[in-house]
Design a protein around this motif. Structure first.
Motif, short mmCIF file in Angstrom:
data_model
loop_
_atom_site.label_atom_id
_atom_site.label_comp_id
_atom_site.label_asym_id
_atom_site.label_seq_id
_atom_site.Cartn_x
_atom_site.Cartn_y
_atom_site.Cartn_z
N LYS A 166 41.77 41.37 55.48
CA LYS A 166 40.58 41.52 54.65
C LYS A 166 40.83 40.95 53.26
O LYS A 166 40.02 40.19 52.72
CB LYS A 166 40.22 43.00 54.54
N ILE A 167 41.97 41.29 52.70
CA ILE A 167 42.20 40.94 51.30
C ILE A 167 42.43 39.44 51.15
O ILE A 167 42.09 38.83 50.14
CB ILE A 167 43.37 41.77 50.75
N GLU A 205 37.39 36.45 47.74
CA GLU A 205 37.37 35.34 46.80
C GLU A 205 38.42 35.56 45.71
O GLU A 205 38.65 36.68 45.27
CB GLU A 205 35.98 35.27 46.15
N ASP A 206 39.04 34.46 45.31
CA ASP A 206 40.04 34.53 44.25
C ASP A 206 39.36 34.22 42.93
O ASP A 206 38.90 33.11 42.70
CB ASP A 206 41.14 33.51 44.56
N ILE A 207 39.26 35.23 42.08
CA ILE A 207 38.47 35.08 40.86
C ILE A 207 39.40 34.89 39.67
O ILE A 207 40.41 35.58 39.54
CB ILE A 207 37.59 36.32 40.63
N THR A 208 39.06 33.95 38.81
CA THR A 208 39.76 33.79 37.54
C THR A 208 38.76 34.03 36.43
O THR A 208 37.69 33.44 36.44
CB THR A 208 40.33 32.36 37.41
N TYR A 236 42.09 40.89 38.87
CA TYR A 236 42.62 40.12 40.01
C TYR A 236 41.90 40.50 41.29
O TYR A 236 41.44 41.63 41.46
CB TYR A 236 44.12 40.36 40.15
N SER A 237 41.83 39.55 42.18
CA SER A 237 41.19 39.82 43.45
C SER A 237 41.91 39.03 44.53
O SER A 237 42.75 38.17 44.23
CB SER A 237 39.72 39.41 43.40
N PHE A 255 45.70 39.63 43.89
CA PHE A 255 45.80 41.07 43.79
C PHE A 255 46.79 41.60 44.82
O PHE A 255 47.61 42.47 44.53
CB PHE A 255 44.42 41.70 44.01
N ALA A 256 46.72 41.00 46.03
CA ALA A 256 47.62 41.45 47.08
C ALA A 256 49.07 41.26 46.67
O ALA A 256 49.94 42.08 47.00
CB ALA A 256 47.34 40.69 48.36
#
Lengths: 363, 146, 367, 164
Positions: free
Chosen positions: A58-59, A63-66, A231-232, A236-237
C-alpha cells in the motif's frame, strides 16, 4: 575466499535486518494490541502475518510528495541518510562465535567484520541517523518538522553522553572494543555484573531511537509527526523502517553488550545464533512493554533526566567498574553481589533526590 | 438552594450609587442603561452582600426594535442569582461597554454576541468574530438574517 | 550576552491529532516555550441557536444531542428541564429518577472518554484509553437498550421520557454498578502514582481559584481549582436533593487535580446510581404534555451540572410553538476562556494536556 | 592498488565538498556538505590504517560538531537565502590565500617519514591509549591540562547561559 564471505554476509544481514524489521512491526502491533485488550491486525494471512506485506504494498503505491517551498534535494536525500546507518550497525554484530556451536562449528566469528573498534563504530554510526532527521525537518519547510528536528538534536546530544559512558564500563570489564571479544568475555552476563550500566544504556538507547516514554520526536499529540510530517509513500516508509531497524539494532547491541550475545546463560548449552535472536526478541519485548504502559515525558524533563539522573549515575557506574577492575575483587560473583546491591541503592536514592530537586511532591 | 434575587431589591441598592441608571426592574430582572453596565457590574461584584463573582451566561436577544443584552449573574459565595439586562434601541451601531475587566468569563461570550448580533462591546481587548469567519455577511442570529 | 531566538507561530489545528476535533490554537513559541496562545474556533459552527427558532420545542431535542455528542443525555436533560420550567410542567417521579440515572451514566461515560483521551494526549499510546473504552462500551450498550442509539439518544421529552426502560435494563445496570468501582480503582492504579504522570501534571496548567471563578469556569475545571460548586448540590434539580453524594474538589487547580476530580466524580456517580436504582418508583414516565407546547410569554434560564460543567439553556418564549430565542451556555466554550492564562510560559506539550484536561467537545464549543 | 584508488576517490570527495562548503549560498546545504567532507576524511584515515582515529572523527565531528552547527543554522533566519558575510569577500580571499601559502610552506619544510612497508591493519586503540597515558611517553600532563581547559569551557558556557 574473502569476497565470497563478504557477499554472503551482506546478504545475510540484509535478509536478517529486513525480515526482522517486518516481524517487529507486526509483533509490535500484535503485542501492543494484547496489552490494550484488542486483537491487533489479524485479517491478512494466517494470524495477520501478511499485514506488513500488505502495508508495504500500500505504502509503495502512494504518491511521493515534496513540499513546494521545501528544499527539494535535501528532502529527497533525508530518508536515505536516516535509514542507511540503521543497516550499517549490523556490520559488526556477531551472530555466532568461533568454535563449536549448537549443530555446527565455525572457524571464525560469524560477523561481516569483527572490527577492533566495533563498539566505537556502533556509536559513531548511530549518531549519523540524526542528521537524516535534521535534514528532513529542515527541508520540509514545516514548523512541526523544524521543532522535531530541534528536539532530535537536543535528545541526541544529551543521551549520547551517558550512553557512551555506560559502554565504557563494558569496555573496561571486557578489555576490548571488539563486540566478539565482549561476548566472549561474558562468562557472567554483564547485566548481572553491571546492572546500573544496563539500566543507563537501555534508557539512553530508548531515548536515542525515540521510543516511548522518550518518543518526543514523534509526539503526535504535540508536533504531529515531527520531522516526517511532510513525507509520504516510499520515503515515509524508509523513515518508518529505519525506526524499527534502529529498534532492532539497539536490541541486538543490548543483547551483545549485556546479555551475552550468542551464548546461552552461564554456558549451560552450546552457543548458537538462536540464543542471540531470542535475546533480541526479549529486549524488543521490554521496549514494547514500556511503550504500552508509560505516558510520554516532557522535553525539559527528558533533558533533566539525561543530565541530572543518567549522567551522574553513569559516572558512578564507571568509577565502580574501574575500582573493581584494579582492586582484588575483579569481575567475579563477588562483584555481581556488590554491584546489584549498589545499583538498587543508587537508583532509589538518586530517583528520590531527582524528584525532590524538581520540586515534585508525591502523594 | 439557589435564590433568585429580585430586580427591585437590587435596584434599590443601586439607586444611591447610580442614580437614574436603572431603566426598569421587576421581580426577576433588572434593566440598566447601556453606558452604566460596566460600572454596575463592578458594583455588583464588589459590594458585600451582593458578591456576584460569577458570570454564568451572557447573550443577546433581538426584539426587532431593540436588542436586549442579558447577563445571568451568580454568586458562588452566597448562592444567589440575578438577571441583569441592557436595552439597546435601534438596529445599527449597537455598542455598550464590555465587562471583561469585571468578569473574564465574558471574553468569549461577548465575542460570540458580537459575532451573532453585531453588538460592539467597547473596551473588549479582542473584539473579533468568534464562530464565523472575518468577512462573514451579516450577523446570523439577528431576526432579519435569513 | 543574552541569547536571542526567533519566535515561531504555529497553527495547531484545525487538523491536528490532539485538538479533539476541529479546534485551532495559534501558538507563539520561543523554542518550546509558549509566549502567546489564541484559541480559534467555529469550524463546526452549525447555527444550532438559529435552527431552534425554526423548530417546535420538541423538534429541537434531537439537535441538542449533536452539541456535546459525548454526553447527549445531559444535553437533552438540560433542554427539557428548561422548557419544562418555561411551560410550567413537571415530569412524573419515575421519569425524574430515570433522568438522574441517565445523567449519571452519561457523566461516567463522558469522564471515561475525557480521562482516556487526556492520557492519550500525554502520550500513553492508547492503553488507558482502551481500558476506559471497555467500560464505556458497556454504558453505550445500556443506552442502546433504552433508546436504540449509541451516540445521539433523543430520549428525553418535555414532561418525561419518550418511553419506559425495557425489563432487561435494570439487571444489566445493577451489574455495571456493582463492577464499576473495581474498574475505577484499576484506572487509578494504572495512573495515579506513575512518576511520569505526576511530573507532567503536577503544577502544570494551574488555574488559580480566583481566576477560575472570574473566568466563569465550571464543572470539573472549577472544582479542580478548589471551588465546591456543583449545581446538583447548590441548585438541585430533579431528585438530586434526595440523593447522597459528595462533591470532590482539588487543591491547586492543576491538571492533576482536574484529573483526580473526574476520577472521584465517577465514583460518586456510581453511588448516585446505586441509590437511584433502589428508589426507582413505578408509574408513568411521561406526564400529559401535548406535542406542540405553547409556553406562556416569558423567559427562563435553566441550567444543569453537565459532565463538562454548567450547561445552561436560555429560552425566550413569545407564546409560539417555537422558542423566540434559544441561547445555549456551552461549558466547553466558556472553560476555554482561561486557556491562555493556564499555559503561558509552559512548554508546548503542556498546552496539549492542559487542553485535554479542560475536556472540550467541538460540537458544543461551536454549536 | 585498491588503496590508491580509494585514496584518490576520497581525496576528490573531500576537496570537492570542501569547495562546495565555501561556494554554496545555501548555508544549510553547505553544512551538509561539510559533513560529507568529514566523512571523506574519516575514510582517508581508514586507508591509513588509523581505525580508532576514523571512528573518533565520525563520532566527534559528524555526531557532535556538525549537529550543533546545524542547530545553530536552524535558529538562524533566512538561512536558505545566503550568507550575510559576502561583503567580506575580498578580505576573506586574502586571508585564505595567506593561510594556504603558510600551510604549503610548512608541508614542504617538514621532513616526512615514508613508511617502508605497506600499511598493516592492526588495532591502534591500545597503542594510542598507552602513548597518551603511560608515564614514559609524557603526555599525561598535557592530557590533564586539556581536560581542565574543557571543564573551564563548559563552566563558561553555563555561566553565559545563566546570565539570561
Amino acid at each position: 575466499m574473502d569476497w565470497l564471505r563478504w557477499i554472503i554476509f551482506v546478504v545475510i544481514i540484509l535478509a536478517f535486518a529486513l525480515s526482522f524489521v517486518m516481524a517487529f512491526i507486526l509483533l509490535e502491533r500484535r503485542i501492543v494490541g494484547k496489552f490494550q485488550l484488542r486483537p491487533g491486525p489479524n485479517r491478512v494471512g494466517p494470524m495477520g502475518m501478511l499485514q506488513p506485506v500488505a502495508d508495504a504494498v500500500k505504502i509503495l503505491l502512494k504518491e511521493d510528495i515534496t513540499p513546494a517551498k521545501g528544499d527539494r534535494w535535501v528532502h529527497r536525500l533525508a530518508p536515505i541518510v536516516a535509514f542507511a546507518p540503521a543497516l550499517l550497525v549490523f556490520a559488526v554484530v556477531p551472530f555466532q562465535g568461533k568454535g563449536p556451536g549448537l549443530g555446527f562449528s565455525l572457524d571464525q566469528p560469524a560477523a561481516l567484520a569483527d572490527l577492533n573498534v566495533g563498539v566505537l563504530y556502533i556509536v559513531a554510526v548511530s549518531s549519523i541517523s540524526v542528521i537524516g532527521m535534521i535534514m528532513a525537518g529542515w527541508a520540509s519547510n514545516n514548523k512541526y518538522s523544524l521543532l522535531g528536528a530541534m528536539r532530535a538534536i537536543a535528545q541526541m546530544v544529551s543521551y549520547e553522553v551517558p550512553l557512551v559512558l555506560s559502554i565504557v564500563g563494558i569496555v573496561i570489564a571486557s578489555g576490548s572494543l571488539s563486540l566478539n571479544s565482549i561476548v566472549e568475555a561474558q562468562s557472567i552476563p554483564f547485566i548481572l555484573l553491571q546492572p546500573l550500566g544496563f539500566l543507563i544504556y537501555f534508557l539512553g538507547a530508548t531515548a536515542e531511537i525515540n521510543r516511548a516514554p522518550f518518543d518526543l520526536l514523534e509526539a503526535e499529540s504535540e508536533i504531529v509527526a515531527s520531522y516526517h510530517t511532510e513525507y509520504s509513500g516510499m520515503r515515509f516508509a524508509m523513515f518508518f523502517l529505519g525506526e524499527y531497524a534502529y529498534a532492532l539494532g539497539v536490541s541486538a547491541i543490548v543483547s551483545v553488550l549485556f546479555l551475552g550475545g550468542y551464548k546461552f546463560p552461564f554456558g549451560l548449552l552450546p552457543q548458537s545464533f538462536i540464543w542471540f535472536l531470542a535475546k533480541i526478541f526479549l529486549v524488543f519485548f521490554l521496549m514494547l512493554w514500556v511503550r504500552s504502559t508509560l505516558p510520554r515525558v516532557r522535553i525539559d524533563q527528558m533533558m533533566a533526566f539525561a543530565w541530572k539522573f543518567l549522567l551522574p549515575l553513569s559516572l558512578v557506574n564507571l568509577l565502580l567498574v574501574a575500582a573493581e577492575g584494579v582492586s582484588t575483587i575483579g569481575f567475579g560473583w563477588a562483584a555481581v553481589g556488590i554491584n546489584v546491591i549498589l545499583a538498587i541503592a543508587f537508583v532509589v536514592i538518586w530517583a528520590n533526590r531527582f524528584y525532590r530537586v524538581k520540586g515534585v511532591t508525591v502523594g | 438552594m439557589t435564590t433568585a434575587l429580585s430586580g427591585r431589591d437590587v435596584a434599590q441598592r443601586l439607586s444611591d450609587q447610580f442614580p437614574n441608571m436603572v431603566n426598569l426592574c421587576d421581580g426577576s430582572c433588572l434593566w440598566v442603561k447601556p453606558e452604566a453596565v460596566a460600572e454596575v457590574a463592578k458594583f455588583l461584584r464588589d459590594t458585600p452582600g451582593l458578591d456576584f463573582d460569577y458570570l454564568a451566561s451572557l447573550t443577546a436577544v433581538d426584539f426587532w426594535d431593540h436588542f436586549d443584552v442579558v447577563y445571568h449573574l451568580a454568586s458562588l459565595q452566597r448562592n444567589h442569582t440575578l438577571v441583569l439586562r441592557c436595552q439597546l434601541p435601534g438596529r445599527q451601531n449597537l455598542a455598550l461597554p464590555s465587562v471583561v475587566d469585571v468578569w473574564r468569563g465574558a471574553d468569549l461570550q461577548e465575542r460570540e454576541a458580537y459575532d451573532m448580533f453585531g453588538i460592539q462591546f467597547t473596551g473588549h481587548p479582542n473584539m473579533k468574530r468568534l464562530l464565523t469567519w472575518e468577512g462573514f455577511p451579516g450577523h446570523p442570529l439577528r431576526k432579519d438574517w435569513l | 550576552m543574552a541569547l536571542r531566538t526567533e519566535p515561531i507561530v504555529v497553527n495547531m489545528g484545525p487538523q491536528h491529532p490532539a485538538t479533539h476535533g476541529v479546534f485551532r490554537m495559534r501558538v507563539t513559541l520561543d523554542g518550546e516555550v509558549i509566549t502567546d496562545l489564541e484559541p480559534v474556533m467555529g469550524y463546526l459552527h452549525r447555527g444550532v441557536e438559529k435552527l431552534a427558532e425554526a423548530r417546535t420545542y420538541t423538534q429541537f431535542i434531537p439537535l441538542t444531542d449533536r452539541m456535546d455528542y459525548l454526553s447527549s443525555m445531559s444535553n437533552n436533560l438540560a433542554y427539557v428541564l428548561a422548557v419544562e420550567k418555561l411551560a410550567g410542567v413537571e415530569a412524573p417521579p419515575r421519569a425524574q429518577y430515570l433522568r438522574v440515572i441517565m445523567a449519571e451514566m452519561m457523566r461516567i461515560s463522558n469522564h471515561l472518554m475525557a480521562v482516556g483521551t487526556f492520557l492519550d494526549d500525554m502520550g500513553a499510546f492508547h492503553t488507558p484509553l482502551l481500558y476506559m473504552f471497555r467500560e464505556r462500551e458497556k454504558l453505550l450498550d445500556l443506552f442502546e437498550m433504552v433508546c436504540g442509539q449509541r451516540l445521539t439518544y433523543n430520549y428525553m421529552r418535555i414532561g418525561g421520557l419518550s418511553h419506559d426502560i425495557p425489563p432487561e435494563f435494570l439487571p444489566a445496570l445493577k451489574k455495571f454498578v456493582r463492577d464499576m468501582p473495581g474498574f475505577v480503582d484499576e484506572y487509578d492504579q494504572l495512573i495515579r502514582e506513575n512518576e511520569i504522570v505526576l511530573a507532567r501534571t503536577r503544577g502544570v496548567g494551574v488555574l488559580p481559584r480566583a481566576l477560575a471563578i472570574n473566568a466563569s469556569a465550571s464543572g470539573p475545571v472549577l472544582r479542580g481549582s478548589g471551588v465546591k460548586w456543583d449545581l446538583r448540590k447548590t441548585d438541585p434539580y430533579l431528585v438530586y436533593d434526595k440523593l447522597e453524594f459528595d462533591v470532590p474538589t482539588g487543591a491547586v487547580g492543576d491538571i492533576y487535580d482536574r484529573y483526580r476530580v473526574r476520577i472521584e466524580e465517577m465514583r460518586q456517580s456510581v453511588r448516585i446510581l446505586e441509590q437511584a436504582i433502589e428508589r426507582l418508583p413505578p408509574g408513568e414516565v411521561r406526564s400529559d404534555v401535548p406535542h406542540l407546547v405553547h409556553p406562556p410569554r416569558g423567559e427562563v434560564y435553566g441550567h444543569i451540572e453537565a459532565p463538562k460543567g454548567e450547561l445552561g439553556f436560555y429560552l425566550v418564549s413569545d407564546t409560539g410553538i417555537a422558542p423566540y430565542r434559544c441561547h445555549i451556555r456551552p461549558p466547553s466554550l466558556i472553560n476555554l476562556t482561561a486557556l491562555r492564562d493556564m499555559v503561558l510560559g509552559m512548554k508546548i506539550a503542556d498546552a496539549i494536556i492542559t487542553l485535554g484536561s479542560i475536556d472540550i467537545v467541538l460540537g458544543e464549543v461551536d454549536r | 592498488m585498491g588503496l590508491a584508488i580509494s585514496f584518490w576517490l576520497l581525496a576528490a570527495a573531500a576537496v570537492g565538498s570542501a569547495l562546495a562548503v565555501v561556494l554554496l549560498r545555501n548555508v544549510f546545504r553547505a553544512a551538509l556538505l561539510l559533513i560529507s567532507c568529514f566523512f571523506a576524511i574519516a575514510g582517508l584515515f581508514v586507508t591509513l590504517g588509523a581505525d580508532f582515529l576514523a571512528m573518533v572523527q565520525v563520532l566527534v565531528y559528524v555526531g557532535a560538531i556538525a549537529v550543533l552547527l546545524l542547530l545553530a543554522i536552524m535558529l538562524t533566519r533566512e538561512a536558505a537565502t545566503g550568507s550575510p558575510f559576502s561583503r567580506w569577500r575580498i578580505g576573506g580571499a586574502i586571508a585564505s590565500v595567506a593561510l594556504l601559502a603558510a600551510m604549503i610552506a610548512v608541508f614542504r619544510a617538514t621532513p616526512w617519514k615514508v613508511a617502508d612497508q605497506s600499511v598493516v591493519l592492526k588495532p591502534t586503540t591500545a597503542e594510542l591509549g598507552a602513548r597518551l597515558l603511560t608515564p614514559e611517553s609524557g603526555f599525561v600532563l598535557p592530557f590533564e591540562i586539556a581536560s581542565v581547559l574543557l571543564l573551564a569551557a563548559v563552566l563558561g558556557a553555563i555561566v553565559l547561559v545563566k546570565e539570561k
